[in-house]
Structures are given as C-alpha cells and as structure tokens.
Design an enzyme around this catalytic site. Sequence first.
Site, short mmCIF file in Angstrom:
data_model
loop_
_atom_site.label_atom_id
_atom_site.label_comp_id
_atom_site.label_asym_id
_atom_site.label_seq_id
_atom_site.Cartn_x
_atom_site.Cartn_y
_atom_site.Cartn_z
CG ASP A 1 -0.07 -0.03 2.41
OD1 ASP A 1 0.85 -0.62 2.52
OD2 ASP A 1 -0.47 0.78 3.38
CD GLU A 2 -1.09 4.60 2.86
OE1 GLU A 2 -2.01 5.60 3.26
OE2 GLU A 2 -0.34 4.18 3.79
CB VAL A 3 4.57 2.44 -3.44
CG1 VAL A 3 5.69 2.55 -3.72
CG2 VAL A 3 3.97 0.91 -2.77
#
Length: 563
Positions: A358-360
């Site tokens: 997630d949320e790279v």
Amino acid sequence: MQYNSKQTGIATMKPLTAWLSVALALTAHLSHARYSSPNFNKGGFGPWHPSSRGRPIPLPRVYQTAESTLRIDPRSFHFNIIENECETLQDAVKRYKTLIFKPANFKPCKNVEATCDGGDCLKQIDIHLQSPCEEWPPVRMDEKYLLQLNTDKAKGGATLSASSIWGILRGLETFSQIVHYHDCQFLVNTTFIEDWPRFPWRGLLLDTSRHFLPKTTIFETLDLMAMNKLNVFHWHIVDDNSFPYESARFPFLSKSGSYGQELVYTRKDLKDILEYARRRGIRVVPEFDTPGHTQSWGRDLPGFLTPCGAGNSWAAKEDLPEYGPIDPSREENYAFLWKFFGEVLETFPDQFLHLGGDEVDFRCWSMDENIRNFMKKHNISDYEGLEGYYFRRLLKLLDDISSKKKNYMVWQEVFDNQVPLDPDAVVQIWKEKWENDMAQVTLAGNPALLSSCWYLDYISYGTDWEEYYKCDPENFPGTPAQKRLVLGGEVCMWGEFTDSTNVHSRLWPRGSVAAERLWSAREAQDGDFLASRMNEHRCRLRRRGFPAQPINGPDFCEHLKAP
Ligand SMILES: *[C@@H]1O[C@H](CO)[C@@H](O)[C@H](O)[C@H]1NC(C)=O
Ligand SMILES: *[C@@H]1O[C@H](CO)[C@@H](O)[C@H](O)[C@H]1NC(C)=O
C-alpha cells in the site's frame, strides 16, 4: 418482525429441536422494538439501552431459548469430555470454567449458598468432539457447533458437539455468554443453538510498529478476539516507524530498527503468541509490508532504500523523507528479501502471508537517476509499472523459496496497479467507495477481504457503530460467483494513536459489531437488539477484566469488583 424463520433461521424448527414445545419464547419477539439513532437529548436515568441477560454476541444462526431457567452450581458443574480429546480442549475447558464462574473482576453476592440438586439444575455438559484435534487452524477451519441445554436426556440433555475442535471452542464461548448471574445465582435458559459463521475470514489487524504493544496486550487481544469469534490475527508487525520483529538471520534489523531493546518481539515471544492464538482457534497472518512503509528496515542495510533527493530543493519543499521505498533496481535487495522471507515463511505456520503493497511513495523513485535509467533499460514506462516489476520479482522469489505452496495477500493498490496476481491471492480493500473495488477484484476472480468500513482507529463523539453494522461485504454489484469470492473482512486498529493504554477500550465493544456482521446471518439488522447485547457484552468483558468502553450512552455494570 425482522427475524422470521425464512430470513435467519432463528425460529426454524429443525427435527432435532422437536423437543421444544410451542410455548417456546423465540427470541424473535425482541426485535419488535424500533431502533432509533443515538439521541443525546434523551436525558433522564440510564441506561438508554438496557442490557440483555444471557444473550450471545455474535448472534447464532439458529437460536431458540425457552422461558425456563436452569440453575448451575459452580462447585459441582463440569464439562464431560466423552469423545476425542486433546490438550487444546482440556485447556479450553479449564479456561472457560474460570471465565464463567470466576472471571477476574467479578464480585458475586456475599453469603449465598447456591446449592442445586433439583430437576432444574444443569450439572454437566457432554462435549462430543467428533474428530481428532487439528494442530493449527486452517484457512477454512470448521467452526460449526451444536449446543443444546435442557434437563431431559431424552431430549438431548446438555451437549456441545462439533466435528472439529474449532467448533467446540466457538460453542464454549457461546455457552460462557448465555450463562448469566442473576439473583445471586448462575442461570442459563433451556436453549437450542446451531451455529456456524457466515464468512470464513474474520480478522483483526493490530499495528505494532507505530506504538509497540507488549506481548501481554497481544495475548489480551487474542482473548478478546476469541470472545467475539474473530479468527484471524492480522499482525502488521513492522512499518516505517519501528521494526520490532526479531529476525533470527538478521538480528541487526530489530537492533537498529526497533524503538529499543525491550521493545522487540523475541523469537520466544513469537512462538508464545502463535501458541496462544492456536489454542483459541485463531490464525496468525503476519504482514511484512513492502516496498513502501519500510523506513525502519534500512538503518543498517545500505542501499536497501531509495535515497530521496537529499539536498534537492524540490525534495525539501515536498517535505520528502530522507529515504523512500525499497530500491527495486538493485539485485542485492532481492537476494536479501529471498533470505528474509525464507525465514518469515518458516516462522509463521499459516498458509497466508501478507505482503502489503500500500501507499508506495513514487516521488522518491522519481527523484533517483539510477532508478530512472533502470526503468528505461527495462522498458518500464511509469511508477505503477515499477511497483509491478517489484511485485513480480517478490512473488517469483517467494515461489522459489517455499517447498509447500503458500498463499499471499496484498493491499488493494497492488491489484489497482495491475500487478498480475495468482488467482488465489487475496486482495484487501481498505479505501472508501469500496463497492466498486470489491466488484473489480472479484470480477478478476480474486478472493476479497473488506476493511474499508471497519477502521476502528477512527473515533468520534457518541456512538459511531451503526455504520459498522450497516456495512455488508456482499453489498456490491456482482454475480453470485463474485459474491462467493468474498472471504470476509477485517477490523483495523492502526497504531498512530493507540498503545496498551487504550487499544482495548477503542476496539471493544465497537469491534463486536463487525464481528457480528461477519459471523451472523446477513439478515441480522436489528440495531436495538444488538445494542442490548453489546451492553451486556461490554459488562461481561469488564467482569472478565478487560477495559471495554461504554458504547450506548449512560449505563452501569453489575457485579464488578473494581467498578
Ligand atoms: C429465560 O427465561 C426467563 C424466565 O424464566 C425469561 O424471563 C427470559 O426472557 C429468558 N431469557 C432468554 C434469553 O430466553
Ligand atoms: C519496449 O516497448 C516498446 C513499446 O511497447 C516496444 O516496441 C519495444 O520493443 C520494447 N523494447 C524492449 C527492449 O523490450
């Protein structure tokens, strides 16, 4: 009446229940009350939602009670194991005797001799475990059980039966909830319950990176999960902020990445937690989130993280961290991950491993010249594509490691970024407007888990659980085949603002609402009925020694040693 037999089976008369007379007070009548939204002008004396008495949460699938109460003498009552047995079962029986009759914060009446030897006494329960115990709970563990309580042997007597140990554990929990203490004695009504979960995956995520949670807090959480029939502990064990996992191969990771030497889960702690969960029929799915959320990994691992434009004025303006996600262009990093995940797969016995994703933060990748050159060389045109490259490599190396096939789960971004996933890879949906995401994932044929509605780290004034109850993981546009790919859901307790001082009170009994949605029939929709059982449950949890918070306005709990 919302609970008719067609919808929920609550009032269904099965052949097995023929012994129940028509005079039975089916629980259905309780649902007549109309549920109203919280009303802060109610005023007057509490409680706003009177507690139920001897009613379970989550609501069983088939649930019939009669208006006849059985008395229990705690000194002579016993569980009679008459078929298979194992340590897990003996341990559970002992645990439940304490939870029922001597919970930690329980103050019984003084000087009451509760002897019981008449025909209305429940003296024992026969436990029929119909097959030998499994050691570890599998992904689709069999949790079905049958609980009948009456004093007539011809009508089944008092028995708890299940084909698997996990069903017996769930049935013991239900029994411990329907026994109640009233007029200074332990009572239980004549009851017939046939019960099984709606979804096989009912999880709870704890984040032990933002704030470290002591091992005892994790044990307590596992106890509380069992008390709500949740069966997957999703352990978000490391993240940017700290790395409390003690690696056997790379002990320097927690030495440099944890908040301190005491704030680490040692190899022994890990074993203890797995064992504690196993005994409660709870799977432990660890999450090692990559390639983002990895700041704490990199302190002693040069080249692992992408340097994020130190000294660059744009980076300073954007407030970028010193390091970004794992550098996907370096071969050495895959060699490290191969060894590291090899150990993780050996440490955790569950079939599933959560790989995060997630949320790279693509900004750091975009600032790095090596990475840009690497992308050119590999014909990768955007950063989603680069994350895809990283995941393909990761999945490939995981496949190469494990001798027996493991399954993976990821946060939805991995799917959204079109990384080709195994057909059995589970995608966890956490973003808002989740209906479309659930539809997309299941349309692609992947199993889906819903978390969007159950971010319990968010709080607000008053009662905020109605929305949790309304949320149904199957409420999205899709075919029956798509709906069958819905594995269940997970409550998330992110750790930015929680530690051992408040994690339990923030989770319970709000988490019980999601637990009921994931276990009980889809038609269980009566908020008033739930509110009354939640009040009872909260006090039950408090008597058991857990700081479960008030949830439905003014009330009080009876029989607390320390109110
Ligand atoms: C149990 O029986 C009593 C009467 O003995 C009745 O008042 C009560 O509602 C019943 N409770 C349940 C859970 O059925
Ligand atoms: C890169 O992609 C383009 C367009 O998809 C293609 O024409 C080209 O052959 C590719 N080059 C390599 C080295 O794969």
